[in-house]
Design an enzyme around this catalytic site. Structure first.
Site, PDB file in Angstrom:
ATOM      1  NE  ARG B 269      -1.833   1.876   3.514  1.00 23.40           N
ATOM      2  CZ  ARG B 269      -1.840   1.855   4.840  1.00 23.40           C
ATOM      3  NH1 ARG B 269      -2.600   1.004   5.496  1.00 23.40           N
ATOM      4  NH2 ARG B 269      -1.073   2.688   5.532  1.00 23.40           N
ATOM      5  CG  HIS B 273      -6.474   3.019   6.205  1.00 23.69           C
ATOM      6  ND1 HIS B 273      -6.808   1.761   5.746  1.00 23.69           N
ATOM      7  CD2 HIS B 273      -7.638   3.587   6.609  1.00 23.69           C
ATOM      8  CE1 HIS B 273      -8.115   1.587   5.884  1.00 23.69           C
ATOM      9  NE2 HIS B 273      -8.637   2.680   6.401  1.00 23.69           N
ATOM     10  CE1 TYR B 282       0.589   2.536   8.813  1.00 25.24           C
ATOM     11  CE2 TYR B 282      -0.367   4.370  10.033  1.00 25.24           C
ATOM     12  CZ  TYR B 282      -0.338   3.556   8.908  1.00 25.24           C
ATOM     13  OH  TYR B 282      -1.212   3.774   7.886  1.00 25.24           O
TER      14      TYR B 282
HETATM   15  C1  LIG Z   1     -16.180  -3.923  11.229  1.00 25.85           C
HETATM   16  C2  LIG Z   1     -15.252  -2.770  11.063  1.00 25.85           C
HETATM   17  N1  LIG Z   1     -14.345  -2.477  12.020  1.00 25.85           N
HETATM   18  C3  LIG Z   1     -13.511  -1.434  11.866  1.00 25.85           C
HETATM   19  C4  LIG Z   1     -13.565  -0.651  10.749  1.00 25.85           C
HETATM   20  C5  LIG Z   1     -12.617   0.549  10.591  1.00 25.85           C
HETATM   21  N2  LIG Z   1     -11.608   0.224   9.556  1.00 25.85           N
HETATM   22  C6  LIG Z   1     -11.758   0.620   8.288  1.00 25.85           C
HETATM   23  S1  LIG Z   1     -10.598   0.030   7.285  1.00 25.85           S
HETATM   24  C7  LIG Z   1      -9.799  -0.770   8.532  1.00 25.85           C
HETATM   25  C8  LIG Z   1      -8.570  -1.573   8.243  1.00 25.85           C
HETATM   26  C9  LIG Z   1      -8.817  -2.695   7.276  1.00 25.85           C
HETATM   27  O1  LIG Z   1      -7.625  -3.278   6.884  1.00 25.85           O
HETATM   28  P1  LIG Z   1      -7.498  -4.423   5.803  1.00 25.85           P
HETATM   29  O2  LIG Z   1      -8.670  -5.345   5.913  1.00 25.85           O
HETATM   30  O3  LIG Z   1      -6.175  -5.039   5.935  1.00 25.85           O
HETATM   31  O4  LIG Z   1      -7.633  -3.697   4.409  1.00 25.85           O
HETATM   32  P2  LIG Z   1      -6.749  -2.515   3.825  1.00 25.85           P
HETATM   33  O5  LIG Z   1      -7.386  -1.240   4.300  1.00 25.85           O
HETATM   34  O6  LIG Z   1      -5.350  -2.688   4.345  1.00 25.85           O
HETATM   35  O7  LIG Z   1      -6.811  -2.627   2.357  1.00 25.85           O
HETATM   36  C10 LIG Z   1     -10.480  -0.551   9.731  1.00 25.85           C
HETATM   37  C11 LIG Z   1     -10.029  -1.059  11.047  1.00 25.85           C
HETATM   38  C12 LIG Z   1     -14.534  -0.987   9.772  1.00 25.85           C
HETATM   39  N3  LIG Z   1     -14.671  -0.281   8.635  1.00 25.85           N
HETATM   40  N4  LIG Z   1     -15.335  -2.056   9.946  1.00 25.85           N
END
Ligand SMILES: Cc1ncc(C[n+]2csc(CCOP(=O)(O)OP(=O)(O)O)c2C)c(N)n1
Lengths: 324, 369
Positions: B269, B273, B282
């Site tokens: 990435r 985020h 981080y």
């Molecule tokens: C159920 C839930 N918990 C927390 C969040 C907040 N949140 C949004 S994206 C994220 C991280 C997701 O990471 P990943 O699945 O690895 O996907 P990436 O963003 O790295 O592509 C979080 C904690 C959410 N959207 N839904």
């Protein structure tokens, strides 16, 4: 016309809808060979096969989430949650997915599914086999919520729910499953979602209830009649969207409202009905609307009888309204 | 168009890779793709990158509120898009998939409309940016709740199986999503039903700030498949053709009735985020720059050069052409204007019940006043 119990009426509705529409299917825990723990789906897998009456893994998230995908792809799934108390592991699927799919996609995708669940107390089930969580569902825009109290209604409303284009939570008070019997036609009929039933006409006081406590509410009305008080009794049947018109018409006539429900009181369906009546009929009321409900405790085991709305409690509240 | 069913090893120790970082084709079979097809992958990756850059600008200039950048995921996303039968198969994407939905054929004007939350959004401006969906293309509208789309993908796939539609559901998510209960619920049920669904993890090793080492003790994501009785494939997601061939392999496997698979596409990435995140809190400077050295588009460019299919002039013209297309789409989207405010009350249900009629009337009166 066959005389059937509430759970048999559910079975009839499912059987008829499975026969009528190939897109209809059932999924849930133990719904197949076992016929469900309350036998609501008895004999259906034998008749329609394991694909249309599908035993799922023990996962409410899988049941409800798969139902969303099945529905979005064109099926008409009827998901069974073994007890309303166990809907919570799947609640994200119901609240984040099913309830909001139409809205979040701007109407591009929909989730026409039914979520059946035995609900309510009075069966010595402790707090995880007794709850009445309808307010959670009613508080989630996008869901319709039905709570039945008679076999005839159960069949007609379940058929409507299956044919509805939106997700419908269909609650079946388990203590009524075999406690009530009546004639239920074996032909096709529908009862519209969102329409209350007038169970008894009267001019002195309006009693509004739904689901399990309809039994106590009607008994209380009979006792009032003996004492010369004519209570009008409304069975909401659908709590989202609830039938405001029928309730307002009745209270406009009687000037007194008592709402009876076994769900916890705070932020309840009963509160919603009472608040609406206060807002809209304030100057026609002869007394402030009252509620007889379950309490704001987890559902207790030892105090099972104390927790539920009783005929006495309903009569006492009615007396307060009449003496006001 | 491709060699049918090139078999790939499940549960490999090393990621499956067909093009190495120097752009050399290292697979034991020939790719069998035409020059046009090979260039198409490049075009889609470049378009994904340019879209990402443009969206970041839209946030920085205050024209939208949010974006989840996908730079670094282009090879994985374009590989997935090319492996599906567009408009026939179903895609259940997540919020970082704008490059994927663009390659699936979602018109850029819709993507910008969704980003701006205006009337050019087919979903009527209901969700925050990075939440696309398309009924005509069978792209299930993104839901913010992580992993909540996994069980629905399984359900759709069960429907495909029961009704013998010869479709496949492809469901994408990040590494963090694999920790959710809904992920387990959906993968497990799909495996039991042998439903035609492919689960694809775009593993960038971060869930916002949380490193994969805090996410799972599994040696990688692909091995999780073992526990469900389905194959798992560990793939270099910076390699567009590896992503494409492996996803295509498991999609066709699912279509043939052989059940679901899990594919892990290892990516980086490049950005934070989201536009609301600061990744320097981080990720070290060294880590960030080491990642950016491994640009999937550059690797594929080297490959095309070796194939004699890339030169700077062609690439420049292509870049200009795409940039113009995106700019035109953005302008068109901007012209669409705000959605009708009273649409707030639509699509809650198929028809508005009395209480929504009442609430709508109240707002209508406020708006008229
Ligand atoms: C159920 C839930 N918990 C927390 C969040 C907040 N949140 C949004 S994206 C994220 C991280 C997701 O990471 P990943 O699945 O690895 O996907 P990436 O963003 O790295 O592509 C979080 C904690 C959410 N959207 N839904």
């Amino acid at each position: 016309m066959p005389i059937v119990t509430l759970v048999q009426a559910i079975n009839m509705a499912l059987d008829e809808e499975l026969r009528r529409d190939e897109r209809v299917m059932i999924l849930g825990e133990d719904v197949g060979q076992r016929g469900g723990v309350f036998l609501a789906t008895e004999g259906l897998q034998q008749k329609y096969g394991p694909d249309r009456v599908m035993d799922t893994p023990l996962s409410e998230a899988a049941i409800l989430g798969a139902a969303v995908g099945l529905a979005a792809h064109g099926m008409r799934p009827v998901a069974e949650i073994q007890f309303a108390d166990y809907v919570f592991p799947g609640i994200d699927q119901l609240f984040s997915q099913a309830a909001k799919l139409r809205y979040r996609s701007g109407g591009q995708f929909t989730a026409p599914m039914v979520v059946r669940m035995p609900s309510g107390g009075g069966v010595k089930g402790g707090h995880h086999h007794s709850q009445s969580p309808e307010a959670h569902f009613a508080h989630t825009p996008g869901l319709k919520v039905v709570v039945v109290s008679t076999p005839y209604d159960a069949k007609g409303l379940l058929k409507s729910a299956i044919r509805d284009d939106d997700p419908v939570v269909f609650m079946e008070p388990k203590r009524l499953y075999r406690a009530v019997k009546e004639e239920v036609p074996s032909d096709d009929y529908l009862i519209p979602i969102g329409k209350a039933a007038l169970r008894r006409e009267g001019r002195d006081i309006t009693l509004v209830s739904y689901g399990g406590p309809m039994v106590e509410t009607l008994k209380a009305a009979e006792e009032m009649a003996v004492a010369g008080v004519e209570a009008e009794v409304i069975d909401l049947r659908t709590v989202m969207p609830w039938d405001k018109e029928t309730v307002l018409n009745s209270v406009a006539k009687t000037g007194r409202l008592l709402v009876v429900s076994e769900a916890p009181r705070t932020a309840s369906v009963a509160s919603e009905v009472a608040a609406t009546v206060s807002e809209e009929l304030f100057d026609q009321l002869l007394a402030p609307p009252l509620r007889v409900t379950g309490f704001d405790t987890p559902y207790p085991l030892a105090q099972d009888k104390l927790y539920m709305p009783t005929v006495t409690r309903i009569l006492n509240a009615a007396k307060r309204l009449l003496d006001y | 168009m491709v060699k049918e069913r090139i078999a790939f090893p499940s549960f490999s120790q090393e990621p499956i890779r067909l093009i190495d970082p120097e752009g050399c084709w290292v697979a034991p079979f020939s790719h069998g793709l035409s020059a046009q097809e090979l260039r198409h992958f490049y075009r889609d990756m470049l378009a994904a990158r340019l879209l990402d850059e443009k969206l970041v600008v839209l946030v920085r200039t205050g024209r939208t509120s949010f974006i989840a950048p996908h730079a670094g995921h282009e090879a994985a996303q374009v590989g997935i898009a090319h492996a599906l039968r567009k408009g026939h198969d179903w895609l259940f994407p997540y919020y970082r998939d704008l490059g994927l939905v663009l390659a699936m054929g979602v018109p850029p004007v819709e993507i910008f409309g969704q980003t701006l939350g205006n009337a050019a959004d087919p979903a009527k401006g209901r969700q925050m940016p990075s939440h696309p969906g398309s009924r005509p293309l069978n792209i299930f509208t993104v839901c913010s709740a992580i992993a909540s789309h996994i069980p629905p993908a399984t359900g759709a796939a069960i429907s495909m199986k029961l009704r013998r539609t010869h479709q496949v559901a492809v469901c994408t998510f990040g590494d963090g999503a694999t920790s959710e209960g809904d992920w387990h619920a959906g993968v497990n049920f799909a495996a039991v039903q042998r439903a035609p669904v492919v689960f694809v993890c775009e593993n960038n090793r971060y869930a916002i700030s949380v490193n994969i080492s805090k996410q799972t003790a599994s040696e990688n994501i692909a091995v999780k498949a073992k526990a469900y009785g389905i194959p798992g494939y560990y793939v270099d997601g910076l390699d567009v053709l590896a992503s494409y061939f492996v996803v295509q392999y498991v999609v066709e496997r699912a279509r043939a009735g052989e059940g679901p698979s899990l594919v892990e596409l290892a990516v980086h990435r490049f950005g934070p985020h989201s536009s609301a995140d600061d990744d320097t809190r981080y990720k070290s400077r060294e880590e960030l720059s080491a990642e950016r050295q491994q640009d999937p588009i550059l690797r594929y460019q080297r490959f095309l050069e070796r194939e004699g299919l890339w030169d700077a002039q062609w690439a420049n013209e292509l870049r200009l052409e795409i940039a113009k297309e995106l700019e035109t789409a953005l302008q068109e989207a901007q012209k669409a204007g705000e959605p009708d405010p009273l649409q707030m009350f639509d699509d809650v249900y198929a028809a508005r019940p009395w209480h929504l009629e009442e609430q709508r009337r109240q707002v209508a009166e406020e708006l008229e006043a």
